[in-house]
Each structure stands twice: as structure tokens, then as C-alpha cells.
Enzyme design. Structure first.
Site, PDB file in Angstrom:
ATOM      1  N   ALA A 165     -80.458  78.454  82.591  1.00  0.00           N
ATOM      2  CA  ALA A 165     -81.335  78.480  81.430  1.00  0.00           C
ATOM      3  C   ALA A 165     -80.842  77.520  80.353  1.00  0.00           C
ATOM      4  CB  ALA A 165     -81.438  79.890  80.870  1.00  0.00           C
TER       5      ALA A 165
ATOM      6  N   ASN B 137     -74.416  84.149  86.270  1.00  0.00           N
ATOM      7  CA  ASN B 137     -74.202  83.724  84.890  1.00  0.00           C
ATOM      8  C   ASN B 137     -75.283  84.284  83.971  1.00  0.00           C
ATOM      9  OD1 ASN B 137     -73.548  82.507  82.527  1.00  0.00           O
ATOM     10  ND2 ASN B 137     -73.670  80.415  83.263  1.00  0.00           N
ATOM     11  N   ASP B 138     -76.446  83.677  83.988  1.00  0.00           N
ATOM     12  CA  ASP B 138     -77.500  84.086  83.051  1.00  0.00           C
ATOM     13  C   ASP B 138     -77.834  85.574  83.135  1.00  0.00           C
ATOM     14  OD1 ASP B 138     -77.724  81.553  82.041  1.00  0.00           O
ATOM     15  OD2 ASP B 138     -79.341  80.965  83.396  1.00  0.00           O
ATOM     16  N   VAL B 139     -77.720  86.150  84.316  1.00  0.00           N
ATOM     17  CA  VAL B 139     -78.119  87.556  84.475  1.00  0.00           C
ATOM     18  C   VAL B 139     -77.119  88.518  83.839  1.00  0.00           C
ATOM     19  CG1 VAL B 139     -79.413  87.096  86.575  1.00  0.00           C
ATOM     20  CG2 VAL B 139     -77.029  87.802  86.750  1.00  0.00           C
ATOM     21  N   THR B 140     -76.002  87.989  83.305  1.00  0.00           N
ATOM     22  CA  THR B 140     -75.028  88.849  82.635  1.00  0.00           C
ATOM     23  C   THR B 140     -74.990  88.575  81.140  1.00  0.00           C
ATOM     24  OG1 THR B 140     -73.261  87.234  82.885  1.00  0.00           O
ATOM     25  CG2 THR B 140     -73.544  88.818  84.664  1.00  0.00           C
TER      26      THR B 140
END
Lengths: 102, 465
Positions: free
Chosen positions: B435, B394-397
Site C-alpha cells: 500500500a 506487512n500491511d495486514v498487521t
């Protein structure tokens, strides 16, 4: 003036940090998990201290407070040594290249 | 009985073999040989220790029994553990190294004669300093790893635990540890030694509880490093080269991994260690929570999109590990490849709960490692790919990291998933990631959300292909 042997050990220590720095940067990121498990296994070489402590009891009494701590530490480190190397082996065996024939 | 000089040379050899063990990991081909070097180094170190003592009395049998018990437990765990549980296992192993270091330090403190360090109450100053540092770092490693283990195992909540006055309290305990070491060295009092250990256990515990689940890659690497420094401290005490070399190697290895993980999140090491990330941001995300339209689809739509693609990039994350979807994913990819679709995998440095976590899971599912790419290697390819299949990440995209300087993850390197012609995003709900911020990707024109369990969705897609 003689050099304190501690200085030699400190030299080994610092040079090893440098070796570790360069060696670990060259580890491919896909093998970072095996890296952690193998560093786990090798840091259990602390077992040598545990063995010395375990064998330090005098011949009439193998067990004294100090040697008991040694014995338990032997088991703890042995779990790590066997567990660490074997699980690393298991992981590394799974890393395969693409089959060429296809 | 081996002379001290000869055994020192053997310890040096085993130290070199350990260096070669790490060197082997530079590529998968040489890694198995490297592991063999490591095992050899360990056998040499243990054998030499026995030979240098040369006291083959009944104590020897007891040592062997304890060695065997530990070995059997270790081997059993190594064969039984599922690959998805690797982060927990590594955290558990770190705690054992820490505890072993503490126990060896206690044994040396109680019976310094056995180690040639002086006599009880009159231990050589240098050795006492080394011993107490080794013991303190070992204790921190132990209790910290236990907390990390509990959090990873899900026994303890992964969310950060913070309270008022946390940082001052930690600072006070850390300072008192230094004072205790100083007092211990000037008085040789065993009471101070026990208090030092207790304070170190406590600080290890307090340092890790405020750190949240997705920061675990940093925590595990950091504890890895600590376990090395603890071993090195004991190595100085025992004047053992193998232990000093290994401690330095492991210490720097863990430090480098922590650095790589922090860089992968664009956060400073101290920011992670001080903890509490993810908790404070939640309020911010709630404010601008206007309802935005989302396109959602089913397995049929996803299969249709992929069938018509010529290249697909898969982006796995922690969710894939939780759903154990790696095998189902590989089957899906096999089907795609049969249709002449080019498939590659893109791994973000902090995907998962430990460095390299995703790579191990994909390897377990028989994905060849030359189809798996790191962020820098593959990020430019998204623009040319037809479909990005995001599974459990999720956050890494999140493109917000590139566009919104206000965002807490601004500046974090992210995978340029949105540049793909279409994005398939497998997720159970629209809830924000770790996050605590909304992922803009959900609302993009070319994104199709697939709301389902990762494993089930992947299987369904395969059926529809």
C-alpha cells in the site's frame, strides 16, 4: 401459449446461482485455493461443446475450420480437467488434522 | 445412440455431482470425497456426449488423441507444480477455460448445423446472442488471465500500469462491445464476430494491467467468476444443463470470493478494478518520513524471546511464499512445541496472492489445519499471547488501519499483532508494503525487527532454540 424452452434453461441457471451462493459461503476459508482449482476443473465441462464441434466434420473430411477449433478446445479443456482435479487432489491430501497421540 | 431426453437427465446428474463437489469443500474431511464426485460428474458428462453423438467414425479417434494430449499435459503440470506457484497455475487454468469457450463459440458460429442452431448466416437469434456473450466473456477471461499470470509469474512487473485516458478508453471499448453484439445479431456478419472477439481480448488486457500485485486475490477470484459466466453463456447456446449449472456455480463462487477479498481490504470492488492502487500513495509516505528509531535483533534474541514465551502466534504473508519458508517455519514450530509452547497460526483473508494461499502452503509443510485460524477466530487471542512472529506479512498487521482515518488502508480489518507482549517481525528491509505506507508496528516499543531472508532467519532461530 407455450413457454419458450429458454425460460426453463434460465430458471435452471438462476436457481443454480442461488445454490452456488449458499454452497460457496459454506466452504471453509482454508479451502479457498482448492475451491478455485476445482471450479476450474468443473467449468471445463465446456469440453462437451468442443467434442460436439470436433465430431461434426463429415465423414470425408474430419478436419474443417470448425472442427479444428473444436479439437484444440478439447485439448485446452482436457488440460484443465486433468490438471484441475489432480492438483486439487494433491492439495486436499495435504490437509491433515493434529495427531491425537501427542 | 442416446436419446436427447436421456442425455439431458445424465447432464443433470453430472451437474448435481458438481454441486456436491463444491459442497464437500465445507470441511477438509469431506473434501476428498467431494473431489471424487467432481471427477465422476465429468466422466458422466463426457461419456454421455460421446454416446449422444453416436458417430464412432475416424473423428472419434482424433477426439481421443486431442483429449489424451491435453490430459497428459494437465496431469504432468498437476504433479510438477510447486505449491508456491498455485496462484500462477490457477490464473493459467482460467485463461484456458476462457480460450476453450472462445473456440467452442467460434466452432458453433462457423458450423451451427452441428449444434442444431440454424445454418451459417442464419443462426437463431437467441443462440447468437448467447454465443456472442459467451465468446466475449471468454475472450476477456483469456487475455485478463494471461496478464494476471504474467504478473504473478514475475515476467511482467507487478506494479500497476496506468496511462492517461485509461478509464475513458476502457469505457469506449466496453460500450462498443455491446454495440458490436447488437450489430452482429442483426446482420449475422462474420466480420463483426471477429471484431467482437478482438475487442474483447483487448479489453481483458486493458482491465488487468492497472491492477497491482497485492490486489491479485481479487483479480484471480474475479477471473474465476468470469470463466464461469463464459461457460454458462456457451451452455445456453448448446442447450446443455450440465454446462449451465456449472457456469452458474463457478460464476457465483468467483463472485463471492472477490467479495470476501474486497472486504478483507475494506475496498469496494470498483476501487480495485479501476486499479492504480499503491502508486499514488507513495508520495504521501515520503513526506512524513522522519527517521524513527527501530529496534533490530538477531536470531539469538528471537530464540530467547520465544523460549521464554508460553504462547506464540505466527502471522504468515506473501513474503513467506516468496522465500519458500513454510517448511523451515514448521521445523521451528516443532521445536517450540517440544518446549511446551502453544503455537497457532493467524491468517488474514488477503494474505498471499490468492484466497487460501497461506493455508495451502502451511498444509504442504504438514501444519495440521486445526492449528490455523482465520482473522475473526484468533484476533482476540493476540492480547493474551506472548510473542507474535510476523513472517512475510506487512500491511495486514498495520495498526494505522485502526487509528488514522487519513491512511489509505483505514478501515481495513487487520490482525491486532501489536497487542502481543512482544512482536518479532521478519523482513528484509524497512521498506513500506504494497500500500506504500509505513507500518507503525516497526517503531513500537515491543517490536523487534529481524532483518533477513524469511527462510534463513527461521532456520537460524531453530538452531538457537
Amino acid at each position: 401459449m407455450e413457454i419458450d424452452p429458454f425460460i426453463f434453461r434460465l430458471s435452471i441457471f438462476i436457481l443454480s446461482i442461488f445454490i452456488g451462493y449458499y454452497v460457496v459461503w459454506s466452504v471453509t476459508p482454508s479451502l479457498h485455493t482448492p475451491l478455485m482449482s476445482v471450479t476450474n476443473a468443473i467449468s471445463s465441462v465446456i469440453i462437451v461443446g468442443a467434442i460436439i464441434a470436433g465430431l461434426a466434420g463429415n465423414s470425408d473430411s474430419i478436419f474443417n475450420t470448425s472442427s479444428i477449433f473444436g479439437f484444440v478446445a478439447i485439448s485446452l479443456a482436457a488440460i484443465n480437467i486433468f490438471g484441475g482435479f489432480l492438483v486439487t487432489q494433491r492439495m486436499l491430501a495435504m490437509y491433515k488434522k493434529k495427531k491425537k497421540d501427542k | 445412440m442416446l436419446s436427447a431426453n436421456l442425455s439431458a437427465i445424465f447432464y443433470l446428474i453430472s451437474g448435481i455431482l458438481f454441486i456436491l463437489a463444491l459442497r464437500g469443500l465445507s470441511s477438509p474431511e469431506t473434501s476428498r470425497q467431494g473431489n471424487f464426485f467432481g471427477i465422476l460428474g465429468m466422466i458422466i458428462a463426457i461419456t454421455v456426449t460421446f454416446l449422444s453423438i453416436g458417430n464412432f467414425s475416424n473423428g472419434f479417434i482424433v477426439v481421443l488423441i486431442f483429449l489424451l494430449i491435453g490430459g497428459l499435459i494437465g496431469a504432468f503440470i498437476a504433479y510438477k507444480i510447486p505449491m508456491t506457484a498455485m496462484p500462477e497455475l490457477v490464473a493459467g487454468f482460467h485463461s484456458l477455460v476462457g480460450l476453450a469457450a472462445v473456440f467452442v463459440a467460434i466452432a458453433a458460429f462457423l458450423n451451427p448445423d452441428a449444434f442444431n442452431l440454424g445454418s451459417p448466416g442464419n443462426i437463431k437469434l437467441g443462440s447468437l446472442i448467447e454465443m456472442s456473450i459467451g465468446a466475449a466473456v471468454g475472450a476477456i477471461t483469456f487475455s485478463g488471465s494471461i496478464i494476471a499470470f504474467l504478473k504473478l509469474q514475475g515476467i511482467m512487473s507487478g506494479s500497476p500500469i496506468t496511462f492517461k485516458g485509461q478509464h475513458p478508453l476502457n469505457a469506449i471499448i466496453l460500450i462498443s462491445i455491446f454495440i458490436l453484439i447488437y450489430l452482429l445479431c442483426s446482420t449475422q456478419s462474420s466480420n463483426l464476430f471477429w471484431i467482437l472477439l478482438a475487442a474483447s481480448f483487448l479489453i481483458g488486457f486493458l482491465l488487468i494491467i492497472p491492477i497491482g500485485g497485492a490486489d491479485m486475490p481479487v483479480v484471480i477470484s474475479m477471473l474465476n467468476s468470469y470463466s464461469g459466466w463464459a461457460a454458462a453463456g456457451i451452455g445456453f447456446t448448446l442447450e446443455n444443463t450440465a454446462l449451465i449449472i456449472t457456469g452458474a456455480l463457478v460464476g457465483s463462487s468467483g463472485a463471492i470470493l472477490s467479495y470476501i477479498m474486497c472486504k478483507g481490504m475494506n475496498r469496494s470492488f470498483f476501487n480495485v478494478i479501476l486499479g492504480g492502487f499503491g502508486g499514488t500513495e507513495q508520495t504521501a509516505s515520503k513526506q512524513n518520513k522522519e527517521q524513527r528509531p527501530v529496534k533490530s535483533g538477531n536470531a539469538d534474541d528471537a530464540a530467547f524471546l520465544m523460549k521464554n514465551a508460553s504462547s506464540v502466534i505466527i502471522v504468515p504473508g506473501y513474503g513467506m511464499a516468496v522465500a519458500q519458508a513454510q517448511h523451515a517455519l514448521r521445523e521451528m514450530v516443532d521445536t517450540l512445541k517440544k518446549n511446551d509452547i502453544k503455537v497457532s497460526y493467524a491468517i488474514h483473508p488477503v494474505a498471499g496472492r490468492m484466497p487460501g494461499h497461506m493455508n495451502v502452503l502451511l498444509a504442504e509443510a504438514n501444519v495440521p489445519y486445526d492449528e490455523v485460524f482465520e482473522l475473526e477466530e484468533i484476533n482476540n487471542d493476540f492480547a493474551n499471547a506472548d510473542v507474535a512472529f510476523v513472517i512475510g506479512a506487512n500491511d495486514v498487521t498495520n495498526p494505522v488501519a485502526k487509528t488514522d482515518p487519513q491512511s489509505p488502508i483505514y478501515g481495513m480489518p487487520v490482525l491486532d499483532v501489536e497487542k502481543c507482549k512482544s512482536v518479532l517481525f521478519v523482513k528484509r528491509s524497512l521498506s513500506p508494503g504494497y500500500a506504500g505506507i509505513d507500518n507503525d508496528l516497526f517503531y513500537k516499543e515491543n517490536t523487534l525487527m529481524l532483518f533477513a531472508d524469511a527462510k534463513k532467519m527461521t532456520e537460524d532461530i531453530t538452531k538457537n532454540l
